[in-house]
Design an enzyme around this catalytic site. Structure first.
Site, PDB file in Angstrom:
ATOM      1  N   GLU A  36     -11.844  25.469  52.463  1.00 27.48           N
ATOM      2  CA  GLU A  36     -11.144  25.580  51.186  1.00 27.48           C
ATOM      3  C   GLU A  36     -10.045  26.633  51.258  1.00 27.48           C
ATOM      4  O   GLU A  36      -8.992  26.477  50.660  1.00 27.48           O
ATOM      5  CB  GLU A  36     -12.126  25.922  50.063  1.00 27.48           C
ATOM      6  CG  GLU A  36     -13.102  24.789  49.772  1.00 27.48           C
ATOM      7  CD  GLU A  36     -14.096  25.150  48.710  1.00 27.48           C
ATOM      8  OE1 GLU A  36     -13.959  24.602  47.586  1.00 27.48           O
ATOM      9  OE2 GLU A  36     -14.987  25.964  48.983  1.00 27.48           O
ATOM     10  N   ILE A  47     -14.973  29.851  40.812  1.00 19.89           N
ATOM     11  CA  ILE A  47     -13.966  29.629  39.778  1.00 19.89           C
ATOM     12  C   ILE A  47     -14.379  30.314  38.474  1.00 19.89           C
ATOM     13  O   ILE A  47     -13.536  30.600  37.635  1.00 19.89           O
ATOM     14  CB  ILE A  47     -13.639  28.135  39.571  1.00 19.89           C
ATOM     15  CG1 ILE A  47     -14.868  27.307  39.191  1.00 19.89           C
ATOM     16  CG2 ILE A  47     -12.955  27.568  40.808  1.00 19.89           C
ATOM     17  CD1 ILE A  47     -14.556  25.851  38.838  1.00 19.89           C
ATOM     18  N   GLU A  48     -15.664  30.622  38.338  1.00 19.06           N
ATOM     19  CA  GLU A  48     -16.128  31.384  37.174  1.00 19.06           C
ATOM     20  C   GLU A  48     -15.495  32.776  37.164  1.00 19.06           C
ATOM     21  O   GLU A  48     -15.042  33.263  36.134  1.00 19.06           O
ATOM     22  CB  GLU A  48     -17.654  31.538  37.194  1.00 19.06           C
ATOM     23  CG  GLU A  48     -18.412  30.242  37.017  1.00 19.06           C
ATOM     24  CD  GLU A  48     -18.743  29.528  38.324  1.00 19.06           C
ATOM     25  OE1 GLU A  48     -17.946  29.599  39.295  1.00 19.06           O
ATOM     26  OE2 GLU A  48     -19.798  28.871  38.364  1.00 19.06           O
ATOM     27  N   LYS A  54     -11.370  22.277  39.205  1.00 18.46           N
ATOM     28  CA  LYS A  54     -11.229  22.164  40.651  1.00 18.46           C
ATOM     29  C   LYS A  54     -11.471  20.694  41.009  1.00 18.46           C
ATOM     30  O   LYS A  54     -12.614  20.249  41.078  1.00 18.46           O
ATOM     31  CB  LYS A  54     -12.257  23.080  41.321  1.00 18.46           C
ATOM     32  CG  LYS A  54     -12.178  23.150  42.805  1.00 18.46           C
ATOM     33  CD  LYS A  54     -13.206  24.170  43.310  1.00 18.46           C
ATOM     34  CE  LYS A  54     -13.092  24.363  44.791  1.00 18.46           C
ATOM     35  NZ  LYS A  54     -14.031  25.397  45.265  1.00 18.46           N
ATOM     36  N   TYR A  83       4.177  32.704  25.511  1.00 22.27           N
ATOM     37  CA  TYR A  83       3.420  31.867  26.434  1.00 22.27           C
ATOM     38  C   TYR A  83       4.089  31.712  27.792  1.00 22.27           C
ATOM     39  O   TYR A  83       3.433  31.358  28.761  1.00 22.27           O
ATOM     40  CB  TYR A  83       3.012  30.520  25.836  1.00 22.27           C
ATOM     41  CG  TYR A  83       4.018  29.820  24.973  1.00 22.27           C
ATOM     42  CD1 TYR A  83       5.005  29.038  25.507  1.00 22.27           C
ATOM     43  CD2 TYR A  83       3.936  29.934  23.586  1.00 22.27           C
ATOM     44  CE1 TYR A  83       5.911  28.376  24.700  1.00 22.27           C
ATOM     45  CE2 TYR A  83       4.831  29.272  22.772  1.00 22.27           C
ATOM     46  CZ  TYR A  83       5.818  28.493  23.334  1.00 22.27           C
ATOM     47  OH  TYR A  83       6.711  27.845  22.544  1.00 22.27           O
TER      48      TYR A  83
END
Length: 119
Positions: A21, A72-73, A99, A53
């Site tokens: 990855e 990813i948390e 993901k 933004y």
């Protein structure tokens, strides 16, 4: 209060537990749902009193394309904390990271995690 939603912010990055990855990388998608309390009434129509933004997108991009994270948390939490630190008007940041090419032994559209800060 009001809500700003930024949907499907896309970035190429190298997050994940597996070495492959990091080597190959992949696209990640981020949604930000920001609950905002303006410092002055919205009727004043002032960008300085709300969340820009474009700047928020740049904050997200810097984190997602920055150093590798295994989870990813953890990535979502870092984004949420950074946005609330950058913009004092944000009362709550709900960050979702998707993901699409998660290394699982099966077929799926994506793995997604959502973190809310502050809790």
């Amino acid at each position: 209060m009001y809500v700003i939603r930024m949907k499907n912010c896309a970035f190429f990055a190298r997050h994940g537990v597996l070495d492959e990855e990091e080597t190959l990388g992949q696209r990640f998608y981020v949604d930000a749902v920001l609950t905002v309390e303006p410092s002055r009434p919205l009727t004043e129509d002032s960008i300085e009193d709300t969340v820009n933004y474009g700047v928020a997108f740049a904050v997200i991009e810097k984190i997602v394309t920055g150093h590798r994270r295994f989870l990813i948390e953890a990535l979502a939490l870092e984004v949420a904390k950074a946005l609330t630190a950058r913009f004092s008007q944000i009362r709550k940041a709900e960050i979702t990271v998707r993901k699409p090419n998660a290394p699982v032994p099966g077929v799926l559209d994506y793995v997604e995690v959502t973190v809310v800060w502050p809790e």
